[in-house]
Design a protein around this motif. Structure first.
Motif, PDB file in Angstrom:
ATOM      1  N   LYS A   1    -117.118  92.856  27.655  1.00  0.00           N
ATOM      2  CA  LYS A   1    -117.616  93.750  28.712  1.00  0.00           C
ATOM      3  C   LYS A   1    -119.024  94.247  28.394  1.00  0.00           C
TER       4      LYS A   1
ATOM      5  N   LEU B   1    -110.379  92.430  32.788  1.00  0.00           N
ATOM      6  CA  LEU B   1    -111.236  91.607  31.950  1.00  0.00           C
ATOM      7  C   LEU B   1    -111.513  90.276  32.631  1.00  0.00           C
TER       8      LEU B   1
ATOM      9  N   GLN C   1    -121.400  91.576  29.202  1.00  0.00           N
ATOM     10  CA  GLN C   1    -121.530  91.436  30.657  1.00  0.00           C
ATOM     11  C   GLN C   1    -122.508  92.469  31.212  1.00  0.00           C
ATOM     12  N   LYS C   2    -122.429  93.696  30.704  1.00  0.00           N
ATOM     13  CA  LYS C   2    -123.351  94.744  31.146  1.00  0.00           C
ATOM     14  C   LYS C   2    -124.792  94.403  30.793  1.00  0.00           C
TER      15      LYS C   2
ATOM     16  N   SER D   1    -112.187  92.460  23.951  1.00  0.00           N
ATOM     17  CA  SER D   1    -112.406  92.806  25.358  1.00  0.00           C
ATOM     18  C   SER D   1    -113.628  93.699  25.532  1.00  0.00           C
TER      19      SER D   1
END
Length: 636
Positions: free
Chosen positions: A45, A80, A48-49, A41
């Protein structure tokens, strides 16, 4: 709190002179699975950033299921999203259609993809229905797609008993790429329960190669259960060899192997920690060390010398105890005190050093049996002894066991019933359904009922033979089992309530339950989970203050000597009596549906296991018995 814990991402693991891969050991595989899911997870993330896709390599099998469950939970909680995730699965059986319930395509959608927001176009699973002449180019294209994306950011792995990762079986080379491969017989045998028999397991598969796997930037390998202990040791401590394909992971710079306590049991620092470093010599570790030493040097306990201890890394234990003589006597007496011919306690006797209490003299006893034959297979001699010694014995069969009855066996009984009840269409319908079944089809409720009744009547035959009245035989038919396939549902409230009702009704002084987690299709573990969960709910009830829980092991494994807290010796006549009770389960005699790695029939493996336990006691210098059934107390 759990989110604050991270796996250490380190290079080659060198905490001991034995281990060559960084590994973390957890008591509970569920907790470890949550940690694995949180690492995945966090990576998603982070990507994604950065505005980048997250390229995940995913595994199938039982090991990652709880990881996927936790990822689904995080998605449902809104913590998520998978909108930037691209996945590549390791493998698929060949040939295999996507709509086949045994396909890894079905597995991944069932456990993960159908429950999250991943773009279907970002899901890559090797196809099991490519024409044979097109497979080579297909595999090249699969490799190229991964390379064009920059390789795998993360690879989740399990490990097979052959040491395979993906389906890279023994003999696979470090430079191997995605390809079709012939499955090892052990791998196919381990999958037999999912396919309702070895003959239905595909002989080939398409797998991602070792070269592709070890190029992943980060790898987590999961291993649960004692069946993986041997291959885990070879992977982590052995030499790099194509015969253990997972051993190539020793060259990876960012890998963690995640183990539960049973999978880690053969690691040197766990099995023989005195060979690694200084030990805190607890009473349990002393017993483990001394019995290990006795078997290692092939001497009875009372003949071990100071030199034996010093030569095997136990000088600190001798310093603590004073001499081999004193230590040997102490350990010998401890083991001697585990042996009892009175599993329900010996009336009017000093029970200070006995494994069971003398009072009450007649105890209420509840024997839980996951399947309708585990009671006699695992503790048939003790079962008989408890009845003969006047205890109020009850047996509770937790599941119907219907999935372990072959279609041929059910057909035989259905045809007998039809002949006895001419004109009754029920039996004809059952016969027609069985005859029209295709491989892998789920049994209809009527067929499951028939198979369950076969096992019910066999159970009555065995318990009547042992002298137990019918009204003390209970068939719980726990709902989690009734899926019609090897894969079961999770234990849920209805299961707990049924177990709770039987315990609170009988109010037992003794509970016997299966602690054998090596069951090939996991029913034993789920049944034990149901009991332990129930006990956690009712342990404050007054009658539970006088209730002890004894765990037996089943047809696949026995407790280690240092774990045994009650050893019940059996005479030759009692061994024969136990065998006869097992043979009442005729549907399990000639063709065992879930054999595991042991090809012997249940009566034979049980007999030989009990005789082997007796022989180990004898070799330690204790009394020479025909056979011994072993139990470990679980404290709550």
């Amino acid at each position: 709190m759990i989110k604050e814990i991270k796996f250490r991402q380190v290079g080659k693991f060198e905490d001991t002179k034995f281990e060559k891969i960084h590994n973390e050991i957890f008591q509970d595989s569920s907790y470890a699975s949550k940690l694995a899911a949180l690492e995945i997870s966090d990576l998603i993330k982070q990507k994604q950033k950065e505005g980048k896709p997250c390229i995940l390599g995913l595994a199938t099998g039982s090991s990652p299921i709880k990881v996927y469950e936790e990822l689904v939970t995080l998605y449902r909680l809104g913590e998520l999203s998978f909108n930037n995730v691209i996945t590549f699965n390791l493998d698929e059986y060949y040939p295999m259609d996507t709509d086949n319930q045994q396909s890894y395509y079905h597995f991944m959608h069932q456990h993960l993809f159908d429950h999250v927001d991943i773009n279907p176009e970002n899901i890559n699973i090797p196809s099991g229905n490519i024409n044979l002449e097109e497979i080579d180019q297909y595999c090249i294209d699969y490799e190229m797609k991964i390379k064009k994306l920059g390789g795998l950011d993360f690879q989740l792995l399990g490990i097979g008993r052959t040491g395979h990762i993906g389906f890279n079986e023994p003999g696979s080379h470090r430079n191997s790429g995605t390809r079709i491969i012939t499955l090892d017989h052990i791998t196919r045998r381990d999958a037999a329960s999912d396919f309702n028999g070895l003959e239905n397991v595909p002989k080939r598969a398409i797998t991602m190669g070792i070269s592709t796997i070890i190029k992943a930037k980060r790898i987590l390998l999961l291993a649960w259960g004692h069946k993986k202990a041997s291959v885990v040791k070879k992977t982590i401590e052995g030499e790099i060899t194509p015969q253990i394909p997972a051993s190539f992971l020793q060259d990876h710079k960012n890998i963690t192997v995640i183990l539960d306590s049973e999978a880690a049991a053969d690691l040197t620092r766990i099995k023989t920690p005195w060979l690694v470093d200084q030990c805190i010599w607890t009473p349990k570790l002393k017993l483990k060390a001394v019995t290990w030493l006795s078997e290692e040097v092939q001497k009875p306990l009372l003949k071990l010398t100071d030199k034996d201890y010093n030569d095997h890394g136990m000088s600190s234990l001798l310093t603590l105890e004073g001499s081999a003589y004193e230590l040997n006597i102490k350990m010998f007496n401890h083991l001697q005190n585990t042996i009892t011919g009175w599993p329900g306690g010996k009336p009017n006797a000093d029970d200070t050093k006995r494994p069971e209490r003398a009072n009450p003299a007649q105890k209420r006893v509840l024997i839980f049996s996951p399947h309708p034959d585990d009671d006699v297979i695992s503790m048939g001699g003790t079962f008989s002894r408890l009845i003969d010694q006047g205890h109020d014995v009850h047996v509770a069969y937790q599941t119907s066991g219907n999935i372990a009855v072959t279609d041929q066996e059910a057909l035989k009984f259905g045809e007998v019933a039809q002949r006895l009840a001419e004109g009754n269409s029920i039996f004809k319908n059952i016969i027609d359904v069985i005859k029209s079944k295709n491989t892998g089809d789920i049994d209809s409720p009527e067929v499951r009922l028939t198979k369950g009744l076969i096992r019910t009547m066999e159970s009555y035959g065995a318990t009547r033979y042992l002298g137990l009245p019918d009204h003390k035989v209970h068939f719980l038919n726990l709902p989690f089992y009734e899926t019609g396939r090897a894969k079961k549902n999770p234990i849920d409230t209805p299961d707990i309530n049924i177990v709770k009702d039987i315990i609170t009704h009988i109010k037992p002084h003794q509970i016997y339950a299966a602690g054998d987690l090596a069951d090939p299709h996991g029913t034993h573990k789920l049944c034990l989970d149901a009991i332990l969960e129930t006990i956690s709910i009712i342990k404050h009830e007054k009658f539970m203050n006088d209730c002890w829980l004894w765990l037996y092991r089943g047809a696949w494994h026995e407790w280690d000597i240092h774990d045994i807290e009650m050893a019940v010796p059996l005479s030759p006549d009692e061994v024969n009596r136990k065998t006869n009770a097992i043979l009442f389960h005729q549907s399990q005699k000639d063709k065992v549906m879930f054999q595991g790695e042991d090809s012997r029939e249940f009566w034979l493996r049980a007999e030989e296991r009990n005789k082997d336990t007796a022989e180990r006691y004898d070799n330690l210098g204790l009394a020479d018995y025909e056979a011994i059934e072993a139990f470990k107390r679980h404290y709550f």
